[in-house]
Write a protein that holds these residues in place. Structure first.
Motif: not given
Length: 361
Positions: A118-141
């Protein structure tokens, strides 16, 4: 009348006639004694020859014992025995439950594995929705870089015309460099997030952390199943003195022995001088000391690959000056070809006769 009465004839006969008549019975008695004396040794000789001929084509040994296949039953997991379902001498079938080990520790391990999944699955969900993966930080930079670049261009033009101090020019250059570095960091974080979500060749299509948790759960479930120890084959329970409630079982340490049904055979130790004509497949007879009159048919199943001394814990060392030659014995396995009307107990003493001429006498 004298001819009809021997006594009258003997009285009326002369001395010579009387001697002849009395010596004839003596000679008959003497020949009878000689014939008797000769007949006894002759009878013994004939009997010995008959006995010797009856032993030809067969070899016999009383150094033979009933053997049965035995399985040492041990637990594949450790723990306390909580239930015992068999006892000494009980007959069991393949798959019958013998005893149980405390299963609670292994149920807790399954719960721990489920929590890890369950913890690993939650981490996967969090990573999939994080700004690091979405690319918003790259656009702002990138926007920060564009703004810093434009500001630096203005500041540089003023500096070239002498309307700006070098300190302000250097500050504008520094802000531009910081914006560019922020972009590189955002791109690195995006790559790291993608790596955490990536799947390897060993478990394609599944996150490694989730796969590790599932493997941990599978191990715990296997251990839980192994808390129930079942009979590997049909047989009788022996050496079950350690099978007690509350007994701590050590993984891999035998708890009882299972003597398999239908596995009886005889191990006959023949002298090496008896093996000249012995071959696999020759018929045999087995007599049992415990059951007088019981004779079972069998055949030679195999001849040992070495003498008994070769497989002893401390083999004999004959390279000494006081060596005495001893006739070695070779184990021969005798298969029993018919069902015994009496129980064949492992270790029973037997006498085995092998018919080396291939036929029963």
């Amino acid at each position: 009348m004298a001819e009809a009465d021997p006594e009258i004839s003997l009285e009326n006969s002369g001395p010579a006639d009387r001697t002849a008549m009395t010596s004839e019975p003596a000679r008959k008695r003497q020949w009878s004694r000689v014939a008797l004396m000769l007949s006894v040794p002759l009878a013994l000789l004939v009997a010995g020859a008959f006995y010797w001929l009856s032993l030809q084509g067969q070899v016999t040994t009383d150094n033979a014992y009933v053997q049965q296949d035995k399985v040492s039953v041990s637990a594949l997991v450790g723990g306390e025995i909580t239930e015992v379902l068999v006892g000494e001498g009980d007959s069991v079938k393949e798959g019958d439950l013998l005893f149980r080990i405390d299963a609670e520790p292994y149920r807790l391990q399954i719960q721990q594995a489920n929590a890890a999944i369950a913890s690993a699955q939650a981490n996967v969900t969090a990573l999939a929705n994080s700004s690091d993966l979405s690319g918003t930080d790259i656009s702002a930079a990138r926007e920060d870089i564009a703004f810093a670049q434009a500001n630096f261009d203005r500041q540089d033009a003023l500096f070239q015309r002498g309307f700006l101090t070098k300190a302000d020019h250097d500050a504008a250059q520094h802000r531009l460099n910081q914006a560019r570095e922020a972009l590189r960091q955002a791109q690195a974080r995006q790559q790291a997030a993608r790596a955490k979500l990536a799947t390897g060749a060993a478990v394609p299509g599944e996150n490694p952390q989730v796969a590790a948790g599932k493997a941990q759960r599978a191990v715990a479930e296997l251990a839980l199943r192994r808390t129930e120890v079942r009979a590997p084959s049909a047989g009788r329970v022996a050496q079950a003195e350690r099978l007690q409630l509350g007994q701590q079982v050590v993984q891999g340490l035998p708890v009882l022995t299972l003597v398999e049904d239908g596995s009886s055979y005889v191990e006959a130790n023949f002298k090496e001088t008896d093996l000249a004509d012995m071959q696999v497949g020759q018929p045999a007879e087995v007599h049992f000391d415990a059951y007088p009159g019981l004779v079972l048919k069998g055949h030679v199943e195999s001849i040992g690959a070495g003498t008994g001394s070769e497989f002893s814990v401390i083999p004999a060392q004959n390279a000494t000056g006081n060596w005495v030659k001893v006739t070695q014995r070779v184990p021969v396995r005798i298969a029993i070809d018919e069902k015994s009307p009496r129980p064949l107990i492992a270790g029973l003493s037997t006498e085995v006769t092998v018919f080396t001429d291939g036929k029963k006498h």
